[in-house]
Scaffold this motif. Structure first.
Motif, mmCIF file in Angstrom:
data_model
loop_
_atom_site.group_PDB
_atom_site.id
_atom_site.type_symbol
_atom_site.label_atom_id
_atom_site.label_comp_id
_atom_site.label_asym_id
_atom_site.label_seq_id
_atom_site.Cartn_x
_atom_site.Cartn_y
_atom_site.Cartn_z
ATOM 1 N N HIS A 127 0.842 -1.206 0.000
ATOM 2 C CA HIS A 127 0.000 0.000 0.000
ATOM 3 C C HIS A 127 0.871 1.249 0.000
ATOM 4 O O HIS A 127 0.612 2.218 0.695
ATOM 5 C CB HIS A 127 -0.963 0.004 1.188
ATOM 6 C CG HIS A 127 -1.889 -1.168 1.187
ATOM 7 N ND1 HIS A 127 -2.927 -1.296 0.284
ATOM 8 C CD2 HIS A 127 -1.907 -2.292 1.945
ATOM 9 C CE1 HIS A 127 -3.556 -2.446 0.510
ATOM 10 N NE2 HIS A 127 -2.962 -3.064 1.499
ATOM 11 N N HIS A 128 1.969 1.163 -0.809
ATOM 12 C CA HIS A 128 2.880 2.275 -1.045
ATOM 13 C C HIS A 128 3.707 2.646 0.182
ATOM 14 O O HIS A 128 4.354 3.684 0.198
ATOM 15 C CB HIS A 128 2.121 3.489 -1.582
ATOM 16 C CG HIS A 128 1.296 3.157 -2.788
ATOM 17 N ND1 HIS A 128 1.866 2.883 -4.012
ATOM 18 C CD2 HIS A 128 -0.040 3.006 -2.962
ATOM 19 C CE1 HIS A 128 0.922 2.600 -4.883
ATOM 20 N NE2 HIS A 128 -0.245 2.661 -4.281
ATOM 21 N N GLN A 129 3.740 1.798 1.205
ATOM 22 C CA GLN A 129 4.723 1.955 2.257
ATOM 23 C C GLN A 129 6.059 1.465 1.723
ATOM 24 O O GLN A 129 6.131 0.708 0.766
ATOM 25 C CB GLN A 129 4.349 1.137 3.493
ATOM 26 C CG GLN A 129 3.076 1.567 4.194
ATOM 27 C CD GLN A 129 2.815 0.713 5.424
ATOM 28 O OE1 GLN A 129 3.617 0.699 6.347
ATOM 29 N NE2 GLN A 129 1.723 -0.003 5.435
ATOM 30 N N LYS A 130 7.141 1.875 2.377
ATOM 31 C CA LYS A 130 8.458 1.422 1.953
ATOM 32 C C LYS A 130 8.808 0.049 2.523
ATOM 33 O O LYS A 130 9.605 -0.683 1.953
ATOM 34 C CB LYS A 130 9.522 2.439 2.387
ATOM 35 C CG LYS A 130 9.563 3.693 1.523
ATOM 36 C CD LYS A 130 10.095 3.370 0.138
ATOM 37 C CE LYS A 130 10.283 4.625 -0.696
ATOM 38 N NZ LYS A 130 10.808 4.330 -2.038
ATOM 39 N N SER A 131 8.228 -0.301 3.649
ATOM 40 C CA SER A 131 8.531 -1.601 4.244
ATOM 41 C C SER A 131 7.490 -1.928 5.303
ATOM 42 O O SER A 131 6.826 -1.044 5.843
ATOM 43 C CB SER A 131 9.927 -1.596 4.888
ATOM 44 O OG SER A 131 9.984 -0.654 5.943
ATOM 45 N N ILE A 132 7.352 -3.222 5.564
ATOM 46 C CA ILE A 132 6.579 -3.658 6.720
ATOM 47 C C ILE A 132 7.397 -4.723 7.450
ATOM 48 O O ILE A 132 8.060 -5.558 6.832
ATOM 49 C CB ILE A 132 5.184 -4.216 6.352
ATOM 50 C CG1 ILE A 132 5.291 -5.323 5.299
ATOM 51 C CG2 ILE A 132 4.270 -3.115 5.871
ATOM 52 C CD1 ILE A 132 3.967 -6.024 5.024
ATOM 53 N N ILE A 133 7.370 -4.654 8.765
ATOM 54 C CA ILE A 133 8.045 -5.639 9.607
ATOM 55 C C ILE A 133 6.961 -6.326 10.407
ATOM 56 O O ILE A 133 6.264 -5.693 11.205
ATOM 57 C CB ILE A 133 9.064 -4.980 10.564
ATOM 58 C CG1 ILE A 133 9.954 -3.993 9.807
ATOM 59 C CG2 ILE A 133 9.876 -6.044 11.278
ATOM 60 C CD1 ILE A 133 10.832 -4.608 8.751
ATOM 61 N N LEU A 134 6.800 -7.631 10.208
ATOM 62 C CA LEU A 134 5.711 -8.365 10.841
ATOM 63 C C LEU A 134 6.251 -9.370 11.854
ATOM 64 O O LEU A 134 7.189 -10.115 11.567
ATOM 65 C CB LEU A 134 4.902 -9.131 9.789
ATOM 66 C CG LEU A 134 4.182 -8.306 8.709
ATOM 67 C CD1 LEU A 134 3.617 -9.229 7.644
ATOM 68 C CD2 LEU A 134 3.090 -7.461 9.333
ATOM 69 N N LEU A 135 5.647 -9.372 13.048
ATOM 70 C CA LEU A 135 5.915 -10.434 14.016
ATOM 71 C C LEU A 135 4.875 -11.515 13.788
ATOM 72 O O LEU A 135 3.677 -11.291 13.959
ATOM 73 C CB LEU A 135 5.832 -9.903 15.450
ATOM 74 C CG LEU A 135 5.987 -10.960 16.562
ATOM 75 C CD1 LEU A 135 7.320 -11.698 16.428
ATOM 76 C CD2 LEU A 135 5.845 -10.312 17.929
ATOM 77 N N LEU A 136 5.319 -12.686 13.398
ATOM 78 C CA LEU A 136 4.419 -13.764 13.040
ATOM 79 C C LEU A 136 4.010 -14.577 14.260
ATOM 80 O O LEU A 136 4.815 -14.779 15.178
ATOM 81 C CB LEU A 136 5.096 -14.693 12.021
ATOM 82 C CG LEU A 136 5.631 -14.037 10.741
ATOM 83 C CD1 LEU A 136 6.386 -15.064 9.903
ATOM 84 C CD2 LEU A 136 4.507 -13.404 9.944
ATOM 85 N N SER A 137 2.772 -15.051 14.259
ATOM 86 C CA SER A 137 2.351 -16.014 15.276
ATOM 87 C C SER A 137 3.054 -17.344 14.981
ATOM 88 O O SER A 137 3.569 -17.547 13.870
ATOM 89 C CB SER A 137 0.837 -16.208 15.226
ATOM 90 O OG SER A 137 0.477 -16.901 14.029
ATOM 91 N N PRO A 138 3.095 -18.273 15.948
ATOM 92 C CA PRO A 138 3.725 -19.573 15.680
ATOM 93 C C PRO A 138 3.152 -20.265 14.437
ATOM 94 O O PRO A 138 3.910 -20.834 13.640
ATOM 95 C CB PRO A 138 3.435 -20.373 16.951
ATOM 96 C CG PRO A 138 3.361 -19.328 18.020
ATOM 97 C CD PRO A 138 2.696 -18.152 17.364
ATOM 98 N N GLN A 139 1.831 -20.190 14.252
ATOM 99 C CA GLN A 139 1.226 -20.821 13.078
ATOM 100 C C GLN A 139 1.636 -20.103 11.791
ATOM 101 O O GLN A 139 1.951 -20.752 10.784
ATOM 102 C CB GLN A 139 -0.296 -20.835 13.207
ATOM 103 C CG GLN A 139 -1.001 -21.542 12.039
ATOM 104 C CD GLN A 139 -2.513 -21.571 12.202
ATOM 105 O OE1 GLN A 139 -3.049 -21.077 13.200
ATOM 106 N NE2 GLN A 139 -3.201 -22.145 11.231
#
Length: 298
Positions: A127-139
């Motif tokens: 969505h035109h952001q430069k980056s996303i950092i995601l913390l994933l759930s175990p699944q």
């Protein structure tokens, strides 16, 4: 002397450096790359504290250890369970890496991805952001591991199954977009008004700082008064609007000084300074060294 643009951390560069194209740790071609382990990656490619511009989009999945990195001015500490999606033409600067750090990474040129009508598939999904950092759930982490394992497995089977890799990569990106959207929906108040303005401001700075250094320009873009914008940015980051603009200019300057054959006066012109003397004084004030001294550092 022929002028060269700044060297980008790109698949083409890796290919030109004659890094092994296909072995037990990595696969690299002109438009797609997969690093299955960074433990044995070429150390000459990265220098701590040195900014690099990446040409293609990146998906980085941390397996162990941690890394501290600036992505388009914003600092992140990325640890196991995190995944980063970074848009093309971003500037990254690795500042600290733990001794046990390892990650998997995918790089892909936007032309490699199987979608029409979009200039840049990564930016479209972000969505035109430069980056996303995601913390994933175990699944979610398990599912992402399955994607990486499946893509890597297909890469091991000659000949190169381009269409299969293209659609697996697109599926992974859509899956990550779903995770990001789901996180926003479950936490609708995730961003305060201040944080939203700050994110939009940083995005504008990354796009326009080479030419626009006036607070009024950014305030107008955000439909705010300059005074209010300065107040919000200081409250959100403990830095002023000009602090962020200056940091962005310095990053651009460092990339040009270190990764091109442009002379100092040419870098000054590229960054729209009135003259080389003004640029040199600005660079010295911000970094403690002259542009020429910086070029000589290793």
């Amino acid at each position: 002397m022929e002028q060269k643009g700044p060297i980008e951390l790109a698949l083409k560069l890796l290919d030109n450096l004659k890094i092994v194209r296909h072995n037990e740790h990595r696969y690299i071609s002109s438009d797609f790359g997969f690093v299955n382990s960074f433990v044995k990656m070429e150390t000459t490619l990265f220098s701590l504290g040195q900014p690099y511009r990446i040409k293609e989009g990146r998906i980085a999945f941390v397996k162990q250890g941690s890394v501290r990195v600036l992505i388009n001015l914003i600092e992140y500490t990325i640890q196991p369970g995190y995944i980063a999606v970074i848009a093309p033409n971003s500037i990254i600067q690795i500042t600290e890496v733990s001794p046990d750090f390892d990650m998997q990474m995918i790089a892909a040129d936007h032309n490699f991805l199987p979608i029409s009508g979009k200039d840049d598939f990564f930016s479209y999904l972000l969505h035109h952001q430069k980056s996303i950092i995601l913390l994933l759930s175990p699944q979610e982490q398990q599912q992402v591991e399955h994607y990486f394992t499946l893509i890597w497995g297909v890469l091991q089977e000659p000949p190169f199954r381009k269409e299969a890799i293209q659609h697996l990569l697109a599926s992974l990106l859509y899956y990550l977009e779903y995770i990001a959207q789901n996180s926003i929906e479950q936490n609708p108040a995730q961003l305060t008004r201040q944080e939203e303005i700050f994110q939009r401001f940083i995005s504008l700075v990354n796009t326009h700082s080479k030419k626009e250094r006036n607070v009024n320009f950014y305030a107008d873009k955000l439909c705010l008064t300059p005074r209010y914008l300065n107040t919000v940015i200081r409250q959100a980051s403990q830095q002023t609007v000009m602090d962020w603009i200056n940091q962005s200019i310095i990053l651009e300057a460092k990339v040009l000084l270190k990764h091109s054959n442009l002379l100092v006066y040419q870098v000054s012109d590229e960054l729209n300074f009135p003259n080389p003397s003004f640029f040199s004084k600005f660079f010295k004030r911000m970094t403690g060294m002259t542009p020429h001294e910086y070029q000589q550092t290793k």
